[in-house]
Motif scaffolding. Sequence first.
Motif, PDB file in Angstrom:
ATOM      1  N   LEU A 125       0.809  -1.218   0.000  1.00 18.54           N
ATOM      2  CA  LEU A 125       0.000   0.000   0.000  1.00 18.54           C
ATOM      3  C   LEU A 125       0.842   1.269   0.000  1.00 18.54           C
ATOM      4  N   ILE A 133      -7.425   4.837  -3.733  1.00 18.35           N
ATOM      5  CA  ILE A 133      -8.401   4.043  -2.977  1.00 18.35           C
ATOM      6  C   ILE A 133      -9.187   4.936  -2.024  1.00 18.35           C
ATOM      7  N   THR A 248     -11.411  -5.162   3.305  1.00 17.56           N
ATOM      8  CA  THR A 248     -10.709  -4.254   2.398  1.00 17.56           C
ATOM      9  C   THR A 248     -11.181  -2.815   2.610  1.00 17.56           C
ATOM     10  N   GLU A 249     -12.490  -2.643   2.837  1.00 13.05           N
ATOM     11  CA  GLU A 249     -13.016  -1.301   3.110  1.00 13.05           C
ATOM     12  C   GLU A 249     -12.491  -0.788   4.460  1.00 13.05           C
ATOM     13  N   GLY A 252      -9.175   0.539   3.927  1.00 10.88           N
ATOM     14  CA  GLY A 252      -9.277   1.842   3.270  1.00 10.88           C
ATOM     15  C   GLY A 252      -9.572   2.949   4.255  1.00 10.88           C
ATOM     16  N   THR A 408      -9.527  -1.989  -4.765  1.00  7.87           N
ATOM     17  CA  THR A 408      -8.441  -2.135  -3.795  1.00  7.87           C
ATOM     18  C   THR A 408      -7.522  -3.292  -4.169  1.00  7.87           C
TER      19      THR A 408
END
Length: 428
Positions: A125, A133, A248-249, A252, A408
């Motif tokens: 990342l 993202i 994944t959210e 983020g 993502t």
Amino acid sequence: MAENQKDVVLDVDDKPKFGQWIGLSLQHMFSMFGSTVLVPLLVGLNPGIALFSSGVGTLLHILITKKEIPAYMGSSFAFIVPMMSLMKTTGYPGVAAGVISVGVIYLIIAGIVAMIGTNWIDRLLPPIVVGPIVMVIGLSLAPSAAQSATLLNGKYDIRVFIVAMLTLGVTIFFNMKLKGFLGLIPILLGIVVGYIFAVLFGLVDFQPVMQSKWFALPNFEIPFVNYQPHMYWNAIIVMAPLALVTITEHMGHLMVLDDLTGRNYFKEPGLQRTLAGDGAASIFAGLVGGPSVTSYGENIGVMAITKVHSVYVLMGAAMFAILFSFVGKLSALIQSIPGAVTGGISFLLFGVIAASGLRILVDNKIDFDKKRNLMIASSVLVIGIGNAYLQVGSGSEVVQFSGVAIATVLGIALNLILPKEAASEADV
């Protein structure tokens, strides 16, 4: 503290004065309320339980993350379709099995992260992946805000649009012009003034408020008390995989919070703790009759606008949510806030999140003359904002991975696969 955090009003571990505390916490509660009670209303669950479990879940998350992360846990939209189907076939016991299984998946992955560490996160990342993202997280919510700001009962209504724009306008005005304590609660003031506009335009129905009781105990659904628990494998199979979407959210949202607060929450208190906090919150929700929960972008937007990052403010919002879940008239009054008002506010909240992603790219001086950066950002933005989702299965067995989740994963994959330079650039 990072350069863009120097103007913070209250840092994560700062305690506000009592009067400020109440106003700031109410602001956060108002911001998350609409979405948190909308999910149970769509699914057929008790909104009071959802409000209660969101408050307790938030306190659990804050406790598990050692009071280092200002995040609010609200009802997750990712599980609406399977929960609606399960309510028709199994009733809440099936939903509970699914919600608890989601929490268990979070805890399992948290355990894996605890064993292997988090050094891999920086490689997966970098700013060129994180920035787009974060932008997607804000902009993908734009259609929801736009619908709330234009539609009434599914049909376009000019009154809704006017009230939404007036709400947006006064909130921007409050942000720019107010100082002192009032300057810290522009969102709350915007909601109050917007609500007054909505009343004047005939968009508020007070009947549910009049009919509700002052004290209303939520109808909790507790295993071995209200029902005999059972292993509903179909519910587990349908809902558990969706935990990968919300994880994944979740990551983020951590990226946004990292940028806002000038910290690295992936390393301290650690991704394992943030995942465990989410998992514990969902398990608790499943044990009392609520939907699965997740961190809320609305509250992140409030923090970005007000520069108030205090975890104690989020704790206050959680306690207000618990209190209001037992006060029928107050809950009904807040539920009477129309979409025109929440839509107008959301234009600002979601836009600020997107702007945070843009700031990550600017602060890290990402060079878009390089094809590699251009390919990654372009793919992530369009797939995420357009919600190019992946759906597997059909009927009650459907599993859907949102555009945010797909974007993502794609961003991470492209960052690992693409060379540092395109062939044409190497020749220059």
